[in-house]
Design an enzyme around this catalytic site. Sequence first.
Site, PDB file in Angstrom:
ATOM      1  N   PHE A   1      -3.388   3.159   3.567  1.00  0.00           N
ATOM      2  CA  PHE A   1      -3.971   3.883   2.174  1.00  0.00           C
ATOM      3  C   PHE A   1      -2.564   4.057   1.204  1.00  0.00           C
ATOM      4  O   PHE A   1      -1.623   4.424   1.991  1.00  0.00           O
ATOM      5  CB  PHE A   1      -4.596   5.061   2.540  1.00  0.00           C
ATOM      6  CG  PHE A   1      -5.736   5.136   3.420  1.00  0.00           C
ATOM      7  CD1 PHE A   1      -6.879   4.855   2.669  1.00  0.00           C
ATOM      8  CD2 PHE A   1      -5.794   4.974   4.741  1.00  0.00           C
ATOM      9  CE1 PHE A   1      -8.146   4.824   3.377  1.00  0.00           C
ATOM     10  CE2 PHE A   1      -7.034   5.143   5.437  1.00  0.00           C
ATOM     11  CZ  PHE A   1      -8.221   4.844   4.833  1.00  0.00           C
ATOM     12  N   ASP A   2      -2.839   3.765  -0.036  1.00  0.00           N
ATOM     13  CA  ASP A   2      -2.003   4.256  -0.874  1.00  0.00           C
ATOM     14  C   ASP A   2      -2.559   5.993  -0.950  1.00  0.00           C
ATOM     15  O   ASP A   2      -3.788   6.190  -0.547  1.00  0.00           O
ATOM     16  CB  ASP A   2      -2.253   3.633  -2.357  1.00  0.00           C
ATOM     17  CG  ASP A   2      -1.266   4.270  -3.273  1.00  0.00           C
ATOM     18  OD1 ASP A   2      -0.140   4.523  -3.202  1.00  0.00           O
ATOM     19  OD2 ASP A   2      -2.220   4.742  -4.506  1.00  0.00           O
TER      20      ASP A   2
END
Length: 618
Positions: free
Chosen positions: A314-315
């Site tokens: 994930f960003d």
Amino acid sequence: MQMQIQKWFQQHKNHIALVSGLLIAGAYGGHWFGLPNGFMNSLLVMASIIGAIPIMLQAYQALKVKVISIDLLVSIAVIGAFIIGEYHESAIVTWLFLFGGFLEQQTLKKTRESIRSLAAMAPQTAVKIVGSDQFETVAVDEIAVGDRVLVRAGAQVPVDGQVVAGTGYVNEASITGEAQLITKSIGAAVYSGSLVDNGTITVVANQVGDDTAFAKIIELVEDAQDSQSTAERFIDRFATYYTPAVLVLAILIGLVTRDFKLAITILVLGCPGALVIGAPVSIVAGIGNGAKNGVLIKGGEVVNTMAGVDTVIFDKTGTLTRGKMTVAQVTSFTADKNAALAIAAAVERQSDHPLAQAIVTYVAQQSLAMTSEITDSQTVKGLGIQAVVGQQTIRIGRAKLLTQAGIVLTQDQMRAIDSAQKAGQSIVLVAIDQQLALLIGVADTLKPDAAEMLTALRQNGVKRLMLLTGDHDQAARNIAQAVGITEYHANLLPAEKVTFVKKAQAQGQTVAFVGDGINDSPSLATADIGIAMGAGTDVAIETSDIVLMQSTLTELVKAKQLARRTARNLRQNIVIAIGTVALLLVGLILGKVQMASGMLVHELSILVVILNAMRLIK
């Protein structure tokens, strides 16, 4: 002339199947009423000939491009049955084959309805504002970027743009898959295809025609349904070799056993019809389901790969967090907290800084009246803003702004500031007449369902979760701990994120990367599956394999679940298809299966795989 005849027969194939079926029914009905066998045979001959023509035409077209198709096997079998006088066999086989094609056609049509319904929802006209107060109804194609359009209650928004006047309640189900009403006022973004349920808004066009989000949804899903997965390509290659093999096997058995009927029965029962249709109908149904629920999957290959994803990276901003600065806490050091907040918001309204806008929005949500008695407002570069409200001097910004003005912070106040900073918040201090009145902590807050959805991902086969962000270490640690991610890395440049993606792939993991910004595009492209938030940038959406239109983690879980179910459904269809052919051939060897009954089971197997795939639509 020849092409016109072939085209006519292909266009009327369903009508031909109906006529053939009526002739067969008439033949058996006449036999039941005691009419001569000649009458029955004549009707069966007519049914055989009429039904065989479109099948043989398709076989001929395939042979022209050097392909031995299923149609050729059926054509030879029908001719053989006709030669040996088995007219009921030839008639029933042709009708069942045509009827199976009809079922396949209708079911594929059904699975694509969600996409066609989207296309049908596309707005056709727009009310263009000409001059100051004149309106003109024009085709959507005539609207250009920068034009203003009026959208009344009950009408569709014809462009992607921004509200410049009015307020309305908008249903964005065509974009996000959710039918809830969203309030749109001045400054809000609206999308083509969404419906104004109540109110009237004026919209300035930012994107028009094929560049709108709605047009891109339709294009992406149509392209996805036309693409093939690895399983589909394998089945196509398999059928290319399998079909000639069945033909050779039938010839050899005919020569060895001298049983012509047995040979042509093998041709009929060996047709891999259910195998050929089973994979694409599952893929199309799965992609259609996703589109209906705000999950755009760009092709069958993406479905299979997503089903096998075991690592999700994930960003942070816009994926695990809302991507928008909001007030996380307010600590008051004054007797009238609300009055201090109202004054602070009135001053911050003069600034376009994200922290200032977050405070203004927060106070507006509290329904606190902001004063307009502001004089002598000035920005202190890098520190904050100073203004006079009534007879009071207001200073809002960093601690240094206050200390330079001679304001002394107590130990309790310093501890509160330190605690908020450790929580990853940006601190805004509000001083009124040389006294600290408020400590406002502003942060990009976590999405409310983040922890729950990450748990759901683990339950759906994801073994490793990782957070990569360009934000500072404290902010990354706080978010990771809040959602239950044990592996996180902060202060990363886009190229460094790509390095982590490649490292996970080198360890044999199937990686999905979830992001929404331009800086995420390299990682989205590098990962096995790139997943973009629909509210993200155009570059991220174009680079990705899956788009989550509502930008929620719930949609991410849906995408994973749908991919697994679709892949499982595809495997089930392959087993049903191959199992049916194997059982029929065994039954034929044991003398338990005849041509017509075998063909009936064969067509039923096609219907079964279609119905099995249709479960994905729901």
